[in-house]
Design an enzyme around this catalytic site. Structure first.
Site, short mmCIF file in Angstrom:
data_model
loop_
_atom_site.label_atom_id
_atom_site.label_comp_id
_atom_site.label_asym_id
_atom_site.label_seq_id
_atom_site.Cartn_x
_atom_site.Cartn_y
_atom_site.Cartn_z
N SER A 102 11.26 5.99 -0.69
CA SER A 102 10.82 7.08 0.17
C SER A 102 11.46 7.03 1.55
CB SER A 102 9.29 7.03 0.33
OG SER A 102 8.90 5.81 0.93
N GLY B 141 8.90 5.08 5.67
CA GLY B 141 9.27 5.16 4.26
C GLY B 141 10.04 3.91 3.89
N PHE C 221 -1.25 9.22 2.04
CA PHE C 221 0.18 9.48 1.87
C PHE C 221 0.40 10.80 1.16
CE2 PHE C 221 4.32 9.00 -0.25
CZ PHE C 221 5.11 8.66 0.85
N GLN D 34 3.36 0.48 -3.41
CA GLN D 34 2.19 1.33 -3.57
C GLN D 34 2.35 2.35 -4.71
OE1 GLN D 34 1.82 2.76 0.47
NE2 GLN D 34 0.39 1.14 1.01
N GLY E 288 1.89 -12.49 2.97
CA GLY E 288 1.59 -12.26 4.38
C GLY E 288 2.04 -13.42 5.24
N ASP F 96 8.84 -4.33 4.13
CA ASP F 96 10.16 -3.70 4.02
C ASP F 96 11.21 -4.50 4.78
OD1 ASP F 96 9.09 -1.63 2.48
OD2 ASP F 96 8.65 -0.40 4.24
#
Length: 302
Positions: A8, A48, A116, A168, A222, A253
């Site tokens: 995206s 994105g 979203f 996601q 994390g 990302d």
């Protein structure tokens, strides 16, 4: 050589809630949930997964090629990517749609609630696989459902190694479809929550998943770092302490941009994710998914 990044391109509206979601949500009343969060700060950012990953990969010295869809309002995003030197020849503009939009609220524990709207990414399957000889590997991230399925088939047929990074978008697929992605992929990368969902839907555990044709399965944890699974064996790669924790949006990302950078250069997975952990710690100390600066010399890349 270049890395093809499919996913995206979105505008992120990011707000901060100066409290904890858990203190505002009553578990026994979840069936009639009606909550409102006062958010005194609000920012609009370029986002994105494809854009975020490409931003970090380029900042590290890699060569990202973005394959994604923008809407009629996406001219500014396209201009930004071109200005950064990111290859946008395979970005489609969909005149009848808006660019994807993410509305994100983050609480003080870095939990996030996201709404979203997919917008133009629903038409990403209109983009055909490029015919070029400089592509070394690819990444399939969250995108339109049909586009993700098409990318996996096309890359497998072309013999292009790729990372399956459902993010996601994972809930869109059933176990059989996820098994198809994995069977065609070269690597899989997920966070710990996505790893549980992936394994549950496929009826498999991480050890068995990695004990296959895959060159590795990466599970991000994390601030604790990540686990690298290769042929049933796991290696924990510790996290890196951040100088500040300001915004987790886009940390995964940024990590994936570093992962691609290492894979482009033939590094082993542990070395790739070690860099990814360092880059993720730099990103979380900066607001927005595409505003962090990377010192290649300090990272040992110059």
């Amino acid at each position: 050589m270049s890395a093809l990044i499919c996913g995206s391109l979105a505008f992120d509206t990011i707000a901060t809630f100066p409290g904890r979601f858990a203190q505002q949500i009553l578990p026994e009343q979840i069936h009639i949930l009606n909550v409102s969060f006062l958010v005194p700060t609000l920012r609009r950012e370029f986002g994105g997964c494809a854009g975020n990953i490409a931003y970090t990969l380029k900042a590290l010295g890699g060569e990202p090629v973005v394959m994604a869809a923008l809407g009629s309002d996406g001219a500014g995003y396209l201009e930004r990517m071109n200005g950064l030197g990111i290859d946008t020849r395979h970005v489609l503009t969909v005149a009848e749609s808006y660019t994807a939009q993410a509305n994100i609220i983050t609480d003080e524990d870095n939990n996030q609630i996201t709404a979203f709207h997919p917008g133009a990414m629903q038409f990403a399957d209109r983009i055909e696989m490029p015919v070029r000889d400089d592509l070394k590997l690819a990444l399939i991230g969250p995108d339109g459902r049909d586009a993700m399925l098409k990318r996996a088939r096309d890359f497998a047929a072309a013999g292009l190694p790729f990372i399956f990074d459902p993010g996601q978008g994972l809930p869109m697929f059933n176990g059989e479809e996820l098994r198809g992605f994995v069977d065609q992929a070269t690597w899989v990368t997920v966070n710990d929550y996505e790893a549980r969902m992936l394994c549950e839907r496929m009826g498999i555990d991480l050890a068995a998943l990695s004990r296959s044709h895959l060159r590795g399965v990466v599970v991000t944890l994390g601030h604790e770092g990540c686990d690298v699974w290769v042929q049933g064996e796991v290696t924990r790669v510790p996290g890196v302490a951040a100088q500040a924790v300001l915004d987790p949006t886009g940390c995964g990302d940024a990590f994936r941009g570093a992962l691609l950078y290492g894979l482009e250069r033939g590094w082993d997975l542990v070395r790739c994710v070690t860099l990814g952990n360092r880059v993720g710690a730099i990103k979380i100390a900066c607001h927005g998914p595409q505003n962090h600066a990377l010192d290649r010399a300090a990272l040992g890349l110059a």
